[in-house]
Design a protein around this motif. Sequence first.
Motif, PDB file in Angstrom:
ATOM      1  N   GLY A   1     -12.407 -62.286  30.452  1.00  0.00           N
ATOM      2  CA  GLY A   1     -11.402 -61.245  30.299  1.00  0.00           C
ATOM      3  C   GLY A   1      -9.972 -61.692  30.465  1.00  0.00           C
ATOM      4  O   GLY A   1      -9.448 -62.508  29.695  1.00  0.00           O
TER       5      GLY A   1
ATOM      6  N   ALA B   1     -17.407 -59.409  29.028  1.00  0.00           N
ATOM      7  CA  ALA B   1     -17.391 -59.231  27.570  1.00  0.00           C
ATOM      8  C   ALA B   1     -18.516 -59.992  26.884  1.00  0.00           C
ATOM      9  O   ALA B   1     -19.035 -59.563  25.848  1.00  0.00           O
TER      10      ALA B   1
ATOM     11  N   ILE C   1     -15.610 -52.480  24.202  1.00  0.00           N
ATOM     12  CA  ILE C   1     -14.739 -52.713  25.366  1.00  0.00           C
ATOM     13  C   ILE C   1     -13.535 -51.778  25.310  1.00  0.00           C
ATOM     14  O   ILE C   1     -13.204 -51.098  26.289  1.00  0.00           O
TER      15      ILE C   1
ATOM     16  N   SER D   1      -9.043 -57.421  24.130  1.00  0.00           N
ATOM     17  CA  SER D   1     -10.502 -57.533  24.220  1.00  0.00           C
ATOM     18  C   SER D   1     -11.128 -57.672  22.840  1.00  0.00           C
ATOM     19  O   SER D   1     -12.159 -58.336  22.679  1.00  0.00           O
TER      20      SER D   1
ATOM     21  N   THR E   1     -13.762 -56.205  31.115  1.00  0.00           N
ATOM     22  CA  THR E   1     -13.396 -57.322  30.231  1.00  0.00           C
ATOM     23  C   THR E   1     -13.985 -58.644  30.720  1.00  0.00           C
ATOM     24  O   THR E   1     -14.150 -59.573  29.937  1.00  0.00           O
TER      25      THR E   1
END
Length: 466
Positions: free
Chosen positions: A77, A246, A256, A69, A243
Motif C-alpha cells: 500500500g 492489496a 480497494i 490503489s 491498501t
Amino acid sequence: MSDQPKSFRRSFGLLDATMIVAGSMIGSGIFLVSADITRNVGSAGWLVLIWIITGVLTLTAALSYGELSGMFPHAGGQYVYLKEAFNRLTGFLFGWSFFTVIQAGSIAAVGVAFAKFSAYLFPVLSEKNILLDLGLIQISAAQVTAILLIVLLTFINTLGVKEGKLIQTCFTLAKIAALLALIIFGLLAADKSVWDANWQTGFTLQKMTPTDLVPYAGLSVLGAIAGSMVGSLFSSDSWNNVTFIAGEIKKPERNIGRSLFLGTLLVTVIYVATNLVYISILPMNGIAFAENDRVGVAAAIRIFGPNGTYIIAGLLMVSTFGCNNGLILSGARVCYTMAKDGVFFKKLGELNKNDVPGKALWIQCIWASILCLSGKYNQLLDYVIFVVLIFYILTIAGIFRLRRKRPDLPRPYKAFGYPFLPLLYIIAAIVICLALLVYKPLYTWPGLGIVLLGIPVYYFVWGEKK
C-alpha cells in the motif's frame, strides 16, 4: 514439494475489504475522545463540527487513495505509493515509521483500551492491579491483558487469511450493529431540555474547565482546533490498512477504491450520529468531565440504567478486539514488502505454509507488546497521529507528482475532486501538523525525530541497494 516461491492468495471480496476499512477504524476512540475534544472547544456546535471536519478530511484522503490503489494494486500500500511517487528512501521512511510508531503504536493503544474496558466486567484486569513493580516500570494486569490479546490475534492470523478474514468480518458487522442500536436507543432516550441547554453556546470556541468557560485569543484558536482533532483523527485513522493487503484482494483495481469510500463514509456517519446522541442525553460538563474520559459509559448508563456499564464494556471489547485484528492482519504486509525490496530484515519477506507473512506478524507482535509497557492510551495516541499526518500529506502529494512523472500509467479510478480536494487535504493537514508542533511539542517532536532517525538507518544499515 514445489520450489516455486509462495505468493498471496486473492481471498478478500468487496465486503471483506470494506470490513477491513471500517473495522480498523472503529476501536475505542469514539467512546473516549469526545471528552478531550469538548474540554478544548467548549460547545456542542464545535464538538460536532470537529467530527464533521475529520470525516470530510478522511473521506477526501480515502477518495484520493483510490487512484493510487488502482495504479499499484500490490501488497504494501502506502509504502509502495511513496516509493513509486518519490524514491526508495521516502518509501523506507514511511515503512520505518509505520513499524516503529504508527501501526505498532496503534495496536498497543487499542490493546490497552481493550484491557481498560475489560476491567469493568473483570475487575482483576484493572490497570490498578500491579503484578510486578520493577521500580522504573510497573507492569499491571491491564498491560498483560493487552499483550495477551495481541499475541492471540497474531497467532490466529499466522494460521491463514481465512481465519483472520472471518474474525474481521464477523466482529466488524457485530460492532456496527451494536453501534447503530446504541444510536437508536440513545435518540429514543433524548432529553430536549439537555439538548437545548447544550446548544446555548452554539458554535462559540472556548476552553472548558470544571467551573468556567475561557475564550481563546489569537493563534491559540488554531492550537485548540488542532489539539481537538488529534483524538478524532486517531479514531478515524487506519482506513488505509486495506491498501496493505492489496495483493490478497479480488479485483483490487476496483474493490480497494470502493471499499475505501464505503468504509470511511459508513464510519463517519456513525461517529457524527454517536456524538449527537451524547449531546442529546448528557450535559456538556458531563461529556467533558466523564470519569476517566469514558463518555460512552456515561451515555450508556443514561440510556440503559446501571446495566449500561456492562453493555458498553461488552461492546468495547468486541470493538477493540475486531479493530486490533484488522491492524495486525494488515500491518505485517508492509514489513513483508519492505523485506522483499531489501530494506528490512530479509527473513520477514517470506510467507509461511499458510501463505501469510508469519515472521513479519511475530516481529510486529513483539514490538507492539513492548509499546504496551511504555505508555498510556493518550500518550500513544499523540505520538501516532502526528507521524501519520506527515505521510498522508506526502502520499496525497504523490498523486500530483505521478500525474506529471508517469502520465501513461493506467488509472482505473481517478482521485475525486482533483486537484482541489486533494490540495485542500494537504493544506489542512499541514496546518494541523504545524499547530501540533507548537502546542503539543512533548509528543510531536519525538515523533518527528523517529522519522528522521530512519535516514541514517536506511543508509548505514541497508544502504542504497538497487
